[in-house]
Design a protein around this motif. Structure first.
Motif, mmCIF file in Angstrom:
data_model
loop_
_atom_site.group_PDB
_atom_site.id
_atom_site.type_symbol
_atom_site.label_atom_id
_atom_site.label_comp_id
_atom_site.label_asym_id
_atom_site.label_seq_id
_atom_site.Cartn_x
_atom_site.Cartn_y
_atom_site.Cartn_z
ATOM 1 N N ALA A 125 -2.820 16.359 0.872
ATOM 2 C CA ALA A 125 -2.401 15.011 0.497
ATOM 3 C C ALA A 125 -3.524 14.264 -0.212
ATOM 4 O O ALA A 125 -3.289 13.547 -1.191
ATOM 5 C CB ALA A 125 -1.941 14.237 1.730
ATOM 6 N N GLN A 126 -4.776 14.440 0.273
ATOM 7 C CA GLN A 126 -5.900 13.744 -0.356
ATOM 8 C C GLN A 126 -6.173 14.291 -1.753
ATOM 9 O O GLN A 126 -6.466 13.549 -2.687
ATOM 10 C CB GLN A 126 -7.147 13.867 0.513
ATOM 11 C CG GLN A 126 -8.321 13.036 0.008
ATOM 12 C CD GLN A 126 -7.988 11.556 -0.103
ATOM 13 O OE1 GLN A 126 -7.580 10.919 0.871
ATOM 14 N NE2 GLN A 126 -8.113 10.997 -1.306
ATOM 15 N N TRP A 127 -6.061 15.616 -1.911
ATOM 16 C CA TRP A 127 -6.237 16.208 -3.234
ATOM 17 C C TRP A 127 -5.164 15.702 -4.203
ATOM 18 O O TRP A 127 -5.454 15.425 -5.377
ATOM 19 C CB TRP A 127 -6.194 17.732 -3.151
ATOM 20 C CG TRP A 127 -7.520 18.337 -2.802
ATOM 21 C CD1 TRP A 127 -7.972 18.710 -1.566
ATOM 22 C CD2 TRP A 127 -8.577 18.619 -3.719
ATOM 23 N NE1 TRP A 127 -9.238 19.199 -1.641
ATOM 24 C CE2 TRP A 127 -9.647 19.172 -2.963
ATOM 25 C CE3 TRP A 127 -8.746 18.465 -5.086
ATOM 26 C CZ2 TRP A 127 -10.850 19.571 -3.545
ATOM 27 C CZ3 TRP A 127 -9.946 18.874 -5.674
ATOM 28 C CH2 TRP A 127 -10.979 19.408 -4.920
ATOM 29 N N LEU A 128 -3.918 15.585 -3.724
ATOM 30 C CA LEU A 128 -2.854 15.089 -4.588
ATOM 31 C C LEU A 128 -3.090 13.621 -4.946
ATOM 32 O O LEU A 128 -2.852 13.206 -6.092
ATOM 33 C CB LEU A 128 -1.493 15.255 -3.908
ATOM 34 C CG LEU A 128 -0.996 16.703 -3.763
ATOM 35 C CD1 LEU A 128 0.305 16.737 -2.975
ATOM 36 C CD2 LEU A 128 -0.808 17.355 -5.120
ATOM 37 N N LEU A 156 -5.604 13.627 -7.572
ATOM 38 C CA LEU A 156 -5.016 14.091 -8.829
ATOM 39 C C LEU A 156 -4.219 12.982 -9.500
ATOM 40 O O LEU A 156 -4.333 12.768 -10.721
ATOM 41 C CB LEU A 156 -4.123 15.308 -8.574
ATOM 42 C CG LEU A 156 -3.313 15.793 -9.776
ATOM 43 C CD1 LEU A 156 -4.230 16.248 -10.916
ATOM 44 C CD2 LEU A 156 -2.366 16.926 -9.372
ATOM 45 N N PHE A 157 -3.387 12.285 -8.725
ATOM 46 C CA PHE A 157 -2.576 11.213 -9.297
ATOM 47 C C PHE A 157 -3.465 10.142 -9.938
ATOM 48 O O PHE A 157 -3.139 9.593 -10.993
ATOM 49 C CB PHE A 157 -1.689 10.579 -8.223
ATOM 50 C CG PHE A 157 -0.662 11.517 -7.639
ATOM 51 C CD1 PHE A 157 -0.318 12.700 -8.279
ATOM 52 C CD2 PHE A 157 -0.038 11.221 -6.424
ATOM 53 C CE1 PHE A 157 0.636 13.568 -7.730
ATOM 54 C CE2 PHE A 157 0.911 12.076 -5.876
ATOM 55 C CZ PHE A 157 1.237 13.248 -6.530
ATOM 56 N N ASP A 170 -14.686 16.313 -9.555
ATOM 57 C CA ASP A 170 -14.477 17.751 -9.366
ATOM 58 C C ASP A 170 -14.025 18.388 -10.676
ATOM 59 O O ASP A 170 -13.201 17.850 -11.417
ATOM 60 C CB ASP A 170 -13.414 17.978 -8.289
ATOM 61 C CG ASP A 170 -13.077 19.435 -8.113
ATOM 62 O OD1 ASP A 170 -13.777 20.122 -7.352
ATOM 63 O OD2 ASP A 170 -12.090 19.885 -8.754
ATOM 64 N N GLU A 171 -14.578 19.557 -10.964
ATOM 65 C CA GLU A 171 -14.329 20.224 -12.251
ATOM 66 C C GLU A 171 -12.853 20.507 -12.477
ATOM 67 O O GLU A 171 -12.335 20.330 -13.585
ATOM 68 C CB GLU A 171 -15.142 21.521 -12.306
ATOM 69 C CG GLU A 171 -15.013 22.252 -13.638
ATOM 70 C CD GLU A 171 -15.864 23.512 -13.674
ATOM 71 O OE1 GLU A 171 -15.639 24.338 -14.568
ATOM 72 O OE2 GLU A 171 -16.740 23.669 -12.798
ATOM 73 N N GLN A 172 -12.177 20.967 -11.418
ATOM 74 C CA GLN A 172 -10.749 21.266 -11.569
ATOM 75 C C GLN A 172 -9.951 19.998 -11.870
ATOM 76 O O GLN A 172 -9.059 20.005 -12.720
ATOM 77 C CB GLN A 172 -10.206 21.937 -10.304
ATOM 78 C CG GLN A 172 -10.424 23.435 -10.270
ATOM 79 C CD GLN A 172 -9.660 24.077 -9.135
ATOM 80 O OE1 GLN A 172 -9.810 23.676 -7.972
ATOM 81 N NE2 GLN A 172 -8.850 25.068 -9.445
ATOM 82 N N LEU A 173 -10.249 18.913 -11.178
ATOM 83 C CA LEU A 173 -9.530 17.665 -11.415
ATOM 84 C C LEU A 173 -9.823 17.127 -12.813
ATOM 85 O O LEU A 173 -8.941 16.644 -13.510
ATOM 86 C CB LEU A 173 -9.915 16.625 -10.364
ATOM 87 C CG LEU A 173 -9.382 16.846 -8.947
ATOM 88 C CD1 LEU A 173 -9.956 15.804 -7.997
ATOM 89 C CD2 LEU A 173 -7.848 16.775 -8.930
ATOM 90 N N ALA A 174 -11.070 17.219 -13.215
ATOM 91 C CA ALA A 174 -11.460 16.676 -14.519
ATOM 92 C C ALA A 174 -10.757 17.380 -15.665
ATOM 93 O O ALA A 174 -10.615 16.815 -16.762
ATOM 94 C CB ALA A 174 -12.976 16.794 -14.686
#
Length: 916
Positions: free
Chosen positions: A221-224, A227-228, A243-247
């Motif tokens: 939930a925190q990752w989502l 992301l949002f 974070d590289e993936q989020l960026a």
């Protein structure tokens, strides 16, 4: 950003040259496959793994050369090896894979040869390394391009909604509900589409979940939430330490992720559910179909019939083609050979504006937008040539149509959000189609424009607040189907408010209010054209004169119409209703079109019309009002049968009759046959206690009958209706007695199946008590029987009667009393009709064990009876007109013209008094 097709093609040619001489699987297979993925601009290590270990059916370990979960399995061999064997080896790995990881495609290769299997489409494609560049579009699924057309019956639509439904239930169970849950699901929906349609990188969303979140789901939930927030933040505004993936995710904008939501809560099972949703190929899901399916996940009861709640594309096209698409395509054909005119046409296309004031999840708007974009694509092909690449600014300078041309009103918040999102998704899919066509990649990110979808009650909102009439071109949609007897108090109040200056609107279906609102709105811009799907009841029966007298007075002209057909979903749990489509405006049209149907489930055939009246007939725009007496002089009156109002206590079936006579044989004198419409048509035996004229003394000697009479009295006294309470004073009599006194009478059932060409009309002896589901005529003339059994009268009935579901609901006040009988029929013509009528009765009599339902079933109607009706039609038609009618439409048009003549001649006046 995905590569353009032009660049992919160039890379494919280079790839083929570089690997032309390679042959060793062991030495270079992995490098070969890495280079293969690089052709499409997709890093292999980000989406697929080498040497994936799985358990085969025999229990031994197997190692898949390359697996892209849920998408692609590759089995690579040395040059010259057997590719059939390689394919079978690949299939042997399937039992060891999770369902969500089972791939759709299998690719086998030996460096020199390629063979691609599409397991869902059951297709196989073979080509050599030299031919690879010619076949790159087969691998559109790698590049993120949609390469297949949508299928309404594609099971992936249902699977997607079901999986989102399960996730919805789990989130709701942990207390995450209401508005936040609805917004949350729409955001997840966008992410799922985005990673399969090149808005995100391929599998980017799924990879984030699998690689960055704990398997037990505790941090998902925190990752989502992170992301949002990222999706709502421009790249230059994001934290440097992100974070590289989020960026790596793009900036979406469009306010889709702007609202700050509470953090949800996930567990292991819910994380798996989301990954199962990711495993579906969302590029195959049409936003037009899925919008309504997705809405239904919010209601468990609806979800049991998932697929019954969306409008099939074929039905939507029935409306939008005659409303605007046919006209636009015809204009395109006229101007396509003139660059100047085509350019001007393109500019005008981008200025068209569409408004659905009951848009739901946006089905009509989405399909309308898709068709607009497809037409624009044809314009681009002509202007720039299919083989030529457009400029790098293809979107900004050449794609002019956009989602901000679309407007809607939706009473529920969730579907309103889905409608706006679905239009974005369709826009992206059409952009991908353009990208495929011309080879240069185009995507509209960040989102700059959006459809205007207002969350509100369309009957309370001023439509001018959504879009100005001066800017609008078309109104379209599928307003709610709610019969007047099923409307809530609020709905009735809304209708009363809309029809504030019209009397008797309590009989109108809910959809009628949208017609009046549209007419009022279009008064500010009479060039607007509109079309609605409606229940067929607004074009039949008593509603017609109430609604259409108001609309015609306001200048409404019908431009096209689909007569009654079955409006149904193409999915399982089919929900069907019998509908019409009416296209109208406040200006006239030179070319009017009627789409007619032999049966409600048949295909439409189009006919040109001079005028389309409110009954959807090519005839004068006259309205039939309720009449107390027949239109023509000398025509016998038709009355309603009696109404028991007895709670079933005065009625008997065969067993009840036998049981009563066993204990009270003297009751036989007071038992008579009793028929309602169903019993009459199907020859079902039924009886009643007909106690008219019984003396008090005799009635008291019949205790079992007295017991029934007492029950009738109790039932009537308990009624909230004062007239029924009054009838308790004579509980041994029918509540309403209307029994013909002639030795024989003509019986007409009120309700009859739409499958029959003729209402089953017949004679009954006076001994038979006629119930209130039967009309009767005391005059037993064969001439009357012949006219009423003719195709001409039945065609009139089908056009003007009301409906009970899809069945015909006959009316004495609308159908019979307004029917124009033959004018000045000669004695010879009358005799011919009587003889033909008798021949119909004689044909029936040859089958004494067959009911009227048997005799008039279109599949079992005896040839003698068919022939007798043909003869009857010929003599009845001749009594009306010297010309030969071309069909039912011609007959009905003639009857409406004759009706108009009678009104113009002043020979009759409508009677609005209450009739039996």
């Amino acid at each position: 950003m995905p590569l353009s097709w032009n660049e992919i093609k160039d890379r494919a040619l280079k790839f083929s040259r570089e690997w032309i001489d390679e042959s060793s699987e062991d030495a270079e297979a992995k490098s070969f496959l890495d280079a293969f993925f690089n052709v499409f601009g997709v890093p292999r290590k980000r989406v697929a793994t080498f040497e994936k270990r799985v358990k085969k059916l025999d229990g031994r370990d197997g190692y898949i050369d390359l697996l892209w979960k849920g998408i692609l399995l590759v089995e690579h061999k040395s040059r010259g090896k057997d590719l059939d064997r390689a394919f079978n080896q690949a299939k042997d790995y399937f039992p060891g894979l999770k369902d969500r990881d089972t791939p759709r495609y299998i690719l086998v290769s030996d460096f020199e040869r390629f063979r691609l299997y599409d397991l869902e489409e059951d297709q196989q494609h073979d080509f050599t390394l030299k031919e690879f560049y010619k076949n790159i579009r087969l691998f559109g699924f790698i590049a993120g391009y949609q390469t297949t057309s949508f299928k309404e019956q594609d099971a992936v639509n249902i699977k997607a909604a079901e999986r989102m439904g399960r996730l919805h239930d789990k989130l709701k169970a942990v207390g995450y509900e209401g508005h936040e849950l609805e917004v949350y699901l729409v955001r997840l929906l966008f992410c799922l589409f985005a990673e399969d349609t090149s808005i995100f990188e391929r599998s980017q969303f799924q990879e984030l979940i699998e690689q960055s979140t704990a398997e037990d789901g505790r941090d998902l939930a925190q990752w989502l939430a992170n992301l949002f927030e990222v999706l709502n933040t421009p790249h230059d505004k994001r934290l440097k330490s992100l974070d590289e993936q989020l960026a790596a995710f793009p900036y979406v904008n469009g306010n889709l992720y702007a609202e700050r939501l509470s953090t949800a809560s996930f567990g292991r099972e819910m994380r798996d559910m989301l990954l199962e949703a990711c495993a579906l190929d969302w590029s195959r899901i049409s936003p037009a179909i899925f919008g309504a399916l997705f809405q239904s996940v919010m209601d468990k009861k609806q979800r049991r019939d998932l697929g019954a709640h969306y409008t099939g594309e074929q039905n939507i096209l029935k409306l939008i083609r005659p409303l605007f698409l046919d006209e636009l395509r015809a204009e395109f054909e006229r101007v396509k050979n003139s660059a100047k005119k085509l350019y001007e046409f393109h500019q005008r296309l981008a200025k068209l504006k569409f408004f659905d004031p009951a848009c739901g999840c946006g089905n009509f708007l989405v399909i309308a937008y898709r068709e607009l974009r497809l037409l624009e694509l044809e314009i681009l092909r002509v202007l720039y040539g299919k083989s030529q690449s457009l400029s790098l600014d293809v979107g900004e300078f050449n794609i002019l149509c956009d989602v901000d041309q679309f407007y809607g009103i939706e009473i529920e918040e969730f579907p309103a959000q889905i409608a706006q999102t679905a239009l974005w998704l369709m826009d992206h899919q059409m952009n991908m189609l353009v990208s495929e066509e011309f080879g240069s990649y185009f995507v509209r990110l960040p989102l700059k424009k959006s459809a205007t979808i207002m969350h509100g009650n369309a009957l309370q909102v001023d439509w001018r607040d959504v879009v100005k009439p001066s800017e609008l071109t078309y109104i379209l949609g599928n307003p709610p189907f709610v019969g007047y007897s099923y409307q809530s108090k609020e709905q009735k109040n809304d209708c009363a408010r809309v029809f504030h200056d019209v009397k008797s609107t309590g009989v109108l279906d809910f959809v009628a209010a949208w017609y009046r609102k549209a007419a009022d709105y279009m008064a500010d811009n009479p060039t607007i054209k509109a079309a609605f799907v409606s229940t067929n009841s607004i074009t039949q029966g008593e509603q017609v004169s109430v609604l259409w007298s108001d609309l015609l007075r306001r200048g409404v002209k019908i431009h096209f119409a689909h007569r009654t057909f079955q409006w149904s979903s193409e999915a399982r749990g089919k929900a069907a209703v019998h509908c019409v489509i009416i296209g109208f405006a406040l200006h006239d049209a030179a070319d009017k079109r009627i789409f007619d149907y032999e049966t409600s489930q048949a295909e439409a055939h189009e006919v040109k019309a001079k005028n389309i009246n409110p009954y959807l007939v090519d005839a004068p725009s006259v309205l039939l009002e309720k009449r107390r007496k027949p239109l023509c002089e000398g025509v016998p009156e038709m009355a309603n049968g009696g109404k028991p109002t007895d709670g079933g206590n005065l009625l008997l079936n065969d067993a009840e009759k036998a049981a009563l006579l066993q204990v009270e044989p003297q009751a036989a004198h007071w038992i008579r046959p009793f028929l309602m419409g169903d019993e009459f048509i199907n020859s079902i035996s039924r009886w009643c206690l007909w106690l008219n004229g019984i003396s008090p003394h005799e009635l008291r000697t019949l205790p079992h009958i007295m017991h029934r009479v007492e029950a009738v009295k109790t039932m009537r006294l308990a009624s909230p209706k004062l007239p029924t309470q009054k009838q308790a004073e004579t509980p041994y009599l029918f509540g309403e007695i209307r029994q013909p006194t002639s030795p024989r009478y003509l019986a007409i059932p009120k309700v009859s199946s739409e499958r029959r060409r003729f209402i089953p009309i017949g004679y009954l002896d006076a001994e038979v008590v006629c119930g209130d589901k039967i009309f009767f005529i005391s005059d037993e003339s064969l001439y009357n029987f012949g006219i009423l059994n003719s195709t001409l009268h039945n065609a009139w009935m089908r056009s003007v009667c009301g409906r009970l579901k899809s069945d015909y609901s006959y009316s004495n006040t609308i159908v019979y009393n307004n029917f124009p009988w033959p004018e000045n029929a000669t004695e010879k013509q009358k005799l011919s009709i009587e003889e033909a009528a008798q021949a119909v009765l004689d044909a029936r009599a040859k089958y004494p064990n067959s009911s009227l339902a048997d005799l008039y079933n279109p599949l079992t109607m005896p040839p003698e009876l068919v022939k007798a009706h043909h003869k009857l039609d010929s003599v009845v038609d001749a009594a009306y007109s010297k010309k030969k009618f071309s069909g039912d439409s011609d007959r009905v048009a003639f009857l409406f013209e004759r009706y108009q003549q009678l009104l113009d001649e002043g020979k009759t006046k409508p009677s609005r008094k209450k009739s039996n």
